[in-house]
Scaffold this active site. Structure first.
Site, PDB file in Angstrom:
ATOM      1  N   ASP A  10       0.876  -1.158   0.000  1.00  0.00           N
ATOM      2  CA  ASP A  10       0.000   0.000   0.000  1.00  0.00           C
ATOM      3  C   ASP A  10       0.928   1.226   0.000  1.00  0.00           C
ATOM      4  O   ASP A  10       2.123   1.106   0.295  1.00  0.00           O
ATOM      5  CB  ASP A  10      -0.869  -0.054   1.264  1.00  0.00           C
ATOM      6  CG  ASP A  10      -1.678   1.201   1.451  1.00  0.00           C
ATOM      7  OD1 ASP A  10      -2.331   1.625   0.491  1.00  0.00           O
ATOM      8  OD2 ASP A  10      -1.640   1.777   2.567  1.00  0.00           O
ATOM      9  N   ASP A  12      -0.005   5.144   0.955  1.00  0.00           N
ATOM     10  CA  ASP A  12      -0.174   6.110   2.049  1.00  0.00           C
ATOM     11  C   ASP A  12      -0.056   5.409   3.404  1.00  0.00           C
ATOM     12  O   ASP A  12      -0.812   4.486   3.689  1.00  0.00           O
ATOM     13  CB  ASP A  12      -1.562   6.773   1.958  1.00  0.00           C
ATOM     14  CG  ASP A  12      -1.736   7.592   0.686  1.00  0.00           C
ATOM     15  OD1 ASP A  12      -1.001   8.573   0.521  1.00  0.00           O
ATOM     16  OD2 ASP A  12      -2.605   7.242  -0.144  1.00  0.00           O
ATOM     17  N   LYS A  46      -8.846   5.540   6.344  1.00  0.00           N
ATOM     18  CA  LYS A  46      -7.597   5.002   5.808  1.00  0.00           C
ATOM     19  C   LYS A  46      -7.868   3.843   4.859  1.00  0.00           C
ATOM     20  O   LYS A  46      -8.598   2.916   5.193  1.00  0.00           O
ATOM     21  CB  LYS A  46      -6.685   4.548   6.946  1.00  0.00           C
ATOM     22  CG  LYS A  46      -6.084   5.708   7.693  1.00  0.00           C
ATOM     23  CD  LYS A  46      -4.986   5.249   8.623  1.00  0.00           C
ATOM     24  CE  LYS A  46      -4.368   6.447   9.327  1.00  0.00           C
ATOM     25  NZ  LYS A  46      -3.514   6.020  10.437  1.00  0.00           N
ATOM     26  N   SER A  49     -11.589   4.718  -0.697  1.00  0.00           N
ATOM     27  CA  SER A  49     -11.517   5.671  -1.810  1.00  0.00           C
ATOM     28  C   SER A  49     -11.920   7.080  -1.361  1.00  0.00           C
ATOM     29  O   SER A  49     -12.504   7.272  -0.301  1.00  0.00           O
ATOM     30  CB  SER A  49     -12.443   5.223  -2.934  1.00  0.00           C
ATOM     31  OG  SER A  49     -13.788   5.404  -2.516  1.00  0.00           O
ATOM     32  N   LYS A  78     -11.220  18.904  -1.448  1.00  0.00           N
ATOM     33  CA  LYS A  78     -10.295  18.150  -0.587  1.00  0.00           C
ATOM     34  C   LYS A  78      -9.039  17.783  -1.368  1.00  0.00           C
ATOM     35  O   LYS A  78      -7.910  17.926  -0.886  1.00  0.00           O
ATOM     36  CB  LYS A  78     -10.992  16.894  -0.046  1.00  0.00           C
ATOM     37  CG  LYS A  78     -10.143  16.066   0.902  1.00  0.00           C
ATOM     38  CD  LYS A  78      -9.395  14.956   0.198  1.00  0.00           C
ATOM     39  CE  LYS A  78      -8.390  14.275   1.104  1.00  0.00           C
ATOM     40  NZ  LYS A  78      -7.656  13.208   0.420  1.00  0.00           N
ATOM     41  N   LYS A 147     -10.954  -0.870  -1.618  1.00  0.00           N
ATOM     42  CA  LYS A 147     -10.768  -1.737  -0.461  1.00  0.00           C
ATOM     43  C   LYS A 147     -11.934  -1.462   0.490  1.00  0.00           C
ATOM     44  O   LYS A 147     -12.336  -0.304   0.579  1.00  0.00           O
ATOM     45  CB  LYS A 147      -9.444  -1.418   0.256  1.00  0.00           C
ATOM     46  CG  LYS A 147      -8.206  -1.588  -0.635  1.00  0.00           C
ATOM     47  CD  LYS A 147      -6.983  -0.975   0.034  1.00  0.00           C
ATOM     48  CE  LYS A 147      -5.792  -0.950  -0.906  1.00  0.00           C
ATOM     49  NZ  LYS A 147      -4.600  -0.292  -0.366  1.00  0.00           N
TER      50      LYS A 147
END
Ligand code: G6P
Ligand code: MG
Length: 217
Positions: A10, A12, A46, A49, A78, A147
């Site tokens: 992953d 981030d 976390k 999307s 954002k 996810k």
């Protein structure tokens, strides 16, 4: 112990310390809408999307029934703040152990993919010069289902030419651990045990190079 051939990372919160910028941008959005958005609330965002994150944030603020063009607009706001933040990042934001661990894995013949929900992965990888560490990059622009759906990991395994049961996933998000397990992969949680229920193993970060390499021996 089974030995694995493929490593899926992953982005981030696993290889780069960008989770705090996502949080800052979401917090700013919530503030503009008149409610507080805490770091604890942010845990739920976390790995998921951008649009799903907004839905969760609005749920927290009890904001209901916004039309879809307003939702799109809020996501754009954002993201523009987030891009402002990340366009200034430098190599200090690469999480400890990332370059060393990925380089050693490669040297041992392990194929490596990035598997992230983010649509901003190109900007980040280019800015931090991390692109060459990966044999394949699957990001939010290439997947339809966020996810905890396993799609991103299954696509990453396919891109590397591996079977799911030969893959290890490294994830800092609960949604990501769930996705990895649904994909039939070994899931290594990065961070705090209590947020990563269901992980096969939890380590503080990619600086645990020896422990990571052992999985691939
Ligand atoms: C990652 C992060 C999430 C973020 C998502 C989408 O999974 O953990 O916090 O919302 O990617 O990222 P993007 O950069 O496309 O908004
Ligand atoms: Mg993450």
């Amino acid at each position: 112990m089974k030995s694995y051939r493929y490593a899926l990372f992953d982005m981030d919160g696993v290889i780069v310390d960008t989770a705090k910028y996502h949080y800052e941008a979401w917090r700013r959005l919530a503030e503009g809408l008149g409610f507080e958005f805490t770091m604890a609330d942010n845990e739920r965002l976390k790995g998921v999307s951008r649009m799903r994150s907004l839905e969760i944030l609005l749920e927290v603020g009890n904001v209901k029934n916004l039309p879809s063009d307003r939702l799109e607009e809020l996501c754009r706001m954002k993201n523009s703040w987030y891009i402002d933040y990340i366009s200034k990042v430098d190599k200090r934001e690469i999480l400890k152990g990332t370059v060393e661990t990925l380089t050693l894995l490669r040297r041992n013949g392990i194929k490596i993919a990035l598997a992230t929900a983010s649509k901003n992965s190109q900007i980040i990888l280019e800015r931090l010069e991390l692109k060459d560490l990966f044999d394949a990059i699957i990001d939010g622009n290439l997947v339809e289902r966020p996810k905890p759906d396993p799609e991103v990991f299954l696509k990453a395994a396919e891109a590397l030419g591996g079977n799911p049961d030969e893959c290890v996933v490294f994830e800092d998000a609960y949604a990501g651990i769930e996705a990895a397990k649904k994909a039939g992969m070994y899931a290594v949680g990065i961070g705090d045990n209590s947020n990563l229920i269901g992980a096969d193993m939890v380590i503080p970060g990619l600086c645990e190079t020896d422990q990571i390499l052992q999985l691939f021996n």
